[in-house]
Motif scaffolding. Structure first.
Motif, PDB file in Angstrom:
ATOM      1  N   ASP A 137     -37.433  37.695  -4.820  1.00 10.93           N
ATOM      2  CA  ASP A 137     -38.365  38.727  -4.373  1.00 10.93           C
ATOM      3  C   ASP A 137     -39.121  39.310  -5.551  1.00 10.93           C
ATOM      4  O   ASP A 137     -38.652  39.270  -6.685  1.00 10.93           O
ATOM      5  CB  ASP A 137     -37.616  39.869  -3.677  1.00 10.93           C
ATOM      6  CG  ASP A 137     -37.199  39.526  -2.273  1.00 10.93           C
ATOM      7  OD1 ASP A 137     -37.857  38.689  -1.639  1.00 10.93           O
ATOM      8  OD2 ASP A 137     -36.201  40.099  -1.810  1.00 10.93           O
ATOM      9  N   ARG A 159     -41.050  43.244  -1.725  1.00  6.71           N
ATOM     10  CA  ARG A 159     -40.096  44.280  -1.297  1.00  6.71           C
ATOM     11  C   ARG A 159     -40.834  45.465  -0.673  1.00  6.71           C
ATOM     12  O   ARG A 159     -40.426  45.981   0.363  1.00  6.71           O
ATOM     13  CB  ARG A 159     -39.264  44.772  -2.483  1.00  6.71           C
ATOM     14  CG  ARG A 159     -38.266  43.779  -3.011  1.00  6.71           C
ATOM     15  CD  ARG A 159     -36.892  44.020  -2.422  1.00  6.71           C
ATOM     16  NE  ARG A 159     -36.004  42.916  -2.717  1.00  6.71           N
ATOM     17  CZ  ARG A 159     -35.032  42.941  -3.617  1.00  6.71           C
ATOM     18  NH1 ARG A 159     -34.829  44.020  -4.338  1.00  6.71           N
ATOM     19  NH2 ARG A 159     -34.252  41.903  -3.780  1.00  6.71           N
ATOM     20  N   VAL A 172     -34.348  53.912  -1.124  1.00 14.35           N
ATOM     21  CA  VAL A 172     -33.807  52.786  -1.892  1.00 14.35           C
ATOM     22  C   VAL A 172     -33.834  53.133  -3.377  1.00 14.35           C
ATOM     23  O   VAL A 172     -34.558  54.020  -3.804  1.00 14.35           O
ATOM     24  CB  VAL A 172     -34.603  51.479  -1.652  1.00 14.35           C
ATOM     25  CG1 VAL A 172     -34.490  51.033  -0.206  1.00 14.35           C
ATOM     26  CG2 VAL A 172     -36.056  51.619  -2.067  1.00 14.35           C
ATOM     27  N   SER A 173     -33.082  52.393  -4.147  1.00 10.36           N
ATOM     28  CA  SER A 173     -33.049  52.602  -5.595  1.00 10.36           C
ATOM     29  C   SER A 173     -34.274  51.968  -6.251  1.00 10.36           C
ATOM     30  O   SER A 173     -34.912  51.074  -5.676  1.00 10.36           O
ATOM     31  CB  SER A 173     -31.781  51.985  -6.193  1.00 10.36           C
ATOM     32  OG  SER A 173     -31.851  50.572  -6.106  1.00 10.36           O
ATOM     33  N   ASP A 196     -34.134  50.018  -8.807  1.00 20.02           N
ATOM     34  CA  ASP A 196     -33.782  48.618  -9.092  1.00 20.02           C
ATOM     35  C   ASP A 196     -34.036  47.728  -7.879  1.00 20.02           C
ATOM     36  O   ASP A 196     -34.510  46.607  -8.020  1.00 20.02           O
ATOM     37  CB  ASP A 196     -32.329  48.494  -9.539  1.00 20.02           C
ATOM     38  CG  ASP A 196     -32.131  48.901 -10.987  1.00 20.02           C
ATOM     39  OD1 ASP A 196     -33.134  48.959 -11.731  1.00 20.02           O
ATOM     40  OD2 ASP A 196     -30.986  49.167 -11.375  1.00 20.02           O
ATOM     41  N   TYR A 197     -33.713  48.221  -6.688  1.00 19.53           N
ATOM     42  CA  TYR A 197     -33.981  47.429  -5.490  1.00 19.53           C
ATOM     43  C   TYR A 197     -35.488  47.276  -5.287  1.00 19.53           C
ATOM     44  O   TYR A 197     -35.988  46.172  -5.062  1.00 19.53           O
ATOM     45  CB  TYR A 197     -33.353  48.064  -4.244  1.00 19.53           C
ATOM     46  CG  TYR A 197     -33.653  47.257  -3.010  1.00 19.53           C
ATOM     47  CD1 TYR A 197     -32.921  46.107  -2.734  1.00 19.53           C
ATOM     48  CD2 TYR A 197     -34.682  47.609  -2.149  1.00 19.53           C
ATOM     49  CE1 TYR A 197     -33.210  45.332  -1.625  1.00 19.53           C
ATOM     50  CE2 TYR A 197     -34.983  46.841  -1.046  1.00 19.53           C
ATOM     51  CZ  TYR A 197     -34.248  45.702  -0.778  1.00 19.53           C
ATOM     52  OH  TYR A 197     -34.543  44.930   0.312  1.00 19.53           O
ATOM     53  N   ALA A 234     -37.150  44.858  -7.437  1.00 21.82           N
ATOM     54  CA  ALA A 234     -36.565  43.521  -7.275  1.00 21.82           C
ATOM     55  C   ALA A 234     -35.652  43.137  -8.441  1.00 21.82           C
ATOM     56  O   ALA A 234     -35.550  41.984  -8.814  1.00 21.82           O
ATOM     57  CB  ALA A 234     -37.649  42.468  -7.059  1.00 21.82           C
ATOM     58  N   ASP A 249     -32.411  44.215  -8.265  1.00 25.11           N
ATOM     59  CA  ASP A 249     -31.097  44.255  -7.637  1.00 25.11           C
ATOM     60  C   ASP A 249     -31.282  44.023  -6.144  1.00 25.11           C
ATOM     61  O   ASP A 249     -32.308  44.401  -5.584  1.00 25.11           O
ATOM     62  CB  ASP A 249     -30.463  45.622  -7.894  1.00 25.11           C
ATOM     63  CG  ASP A 249     -29.000  45.706  -7.487  1.00 25.11           C
ATOM     64  OD1 ASP A 249     -28.447  44.725  -6.979  1.00 25.11           O
ATOM     65  OD2 ASP A 249     -28.402  46.782  -7.683  1.00 25.11           O
ATOM     66  N   ASN A 250     -30.292  43.436  -5.502  1.00 22.30           N
ATOM     67  CA  ASN A 250     -30.390  43.193  -4.067  1.00 22.30           C
ATOM     68  C   ASN A 250     -29.703  44.257  -3.232  1.00 22.30           C
ATOM     69  O   ASN A 250     -29.703  44.183  -2.015  1.00 22.30           O
ATOM     70  CB  ASN A 250     -29.817  41.813  -3.718  1.00 22.30           C
ATOM     71  CG  ASN A 250     -30.749  40.711  -4.161  1.00 22.30           C
ATOM     72  OD1 ASN A 250     -31.966  40.874  -4.161  1.00 22.30           O
ATOM     73  ND2 ASN A 250     -30.182  39.594  -4.560  1.00 22.30           N
ATOM     74  N   GLN A 251     -29.115  45.252  -3.875  1.00 21.20           N
ATOM     75  CA  GLN A 251     -28.467  46.331  -3.143  1.00 21.20           C
ATOM     76  C   GLN A 251     -29.425  47.514  -3.058  1.00 21.20           C
ATOM     77  O   GLN A 251     -29.836  48.069  -4.071  1.00 21.20           O
ATOM     78  CB  GLN A 251     -27.176  46.754  -3.834  1.00 21.20           C
ATOM     79  CG  GLN A 251     -26.406  47.741  -3.012  1.00 21.20           C
ATOM     80  CD  GLN A 251     -24.953  47.785  -3.404  1.00 21.20           C
ATOM     81  OE1 GLN A 251     -24.465  46.902  -4.099  1.00 21.20           O
ATOM     82  NE2 GLN A 251     -24.261  48.796  -2.962  1.00 21.20           N
ATOM     83  N   ALA A 252     -29.758  47.893  -1.831  1.00 27.04           N
ATOM     84  CA  ALA A 252     -30.789  48.901  -1.609  1.00 27.04           C
ATOM     85  C   ALA A 252     -30.265  50.334  -1.580  1.00 27.04           C
ATOM     86  O   ALA A 252     -31.037  51.264  -1.428  1.00 27.04           O
ATOM     87  CB  ALA A 252     -31.517  48.615  -0.294  1.00 27.04           C
TER      88      ALA A 252
END
Length: 92
Positions: free
Chosen positions: A15, A20, A70-71, A73-74, A77, A79-82
């Protein structure tokens, strides 16, 4: 846009910030104009970001984090943890 990365003879899709942002906006049922109004941006900026032309400044990024809960980092793109701490969302 989705970036293709190669590893050990295979490929995987990655992503981008733009993909995102578009996905989060659509999941929330917002148009580009509606999102722009929520964060105090121009609607053409949203389009530019979604097409990975540019990225928003830090203040705008924080507003986007609050809207979508969401963070950074999410959203960027990385990190994949939102997950974003709800206490942080309430501050925004």
């Amino acid at each position: 846009m989705v970036v293709v990365r190669y590893y050990n003879g295979g490929i995987y899709l990655m992503d981008t910030f733009g993909s995102r942002l578009r996905s989060l906006r659509q999941k929330k049922g917002l148009t580009q104009r509606e999102l722009a109004k929520l964060i105090g941006a121009k609607h053409n900026s949203i389009s530019d970001w979604e097409n990975d032309g540019h990225k928003p400044d830090m203040d705008t990024l924080e507003k986007l984090m609050g809207v979508f809960e969401v963070s950074s980092d999410y959203l960027l793109a990385r990190d994949n943890q939102a997950v974003l701490d709800k206490d942080y969302v309430n501050v925004l």
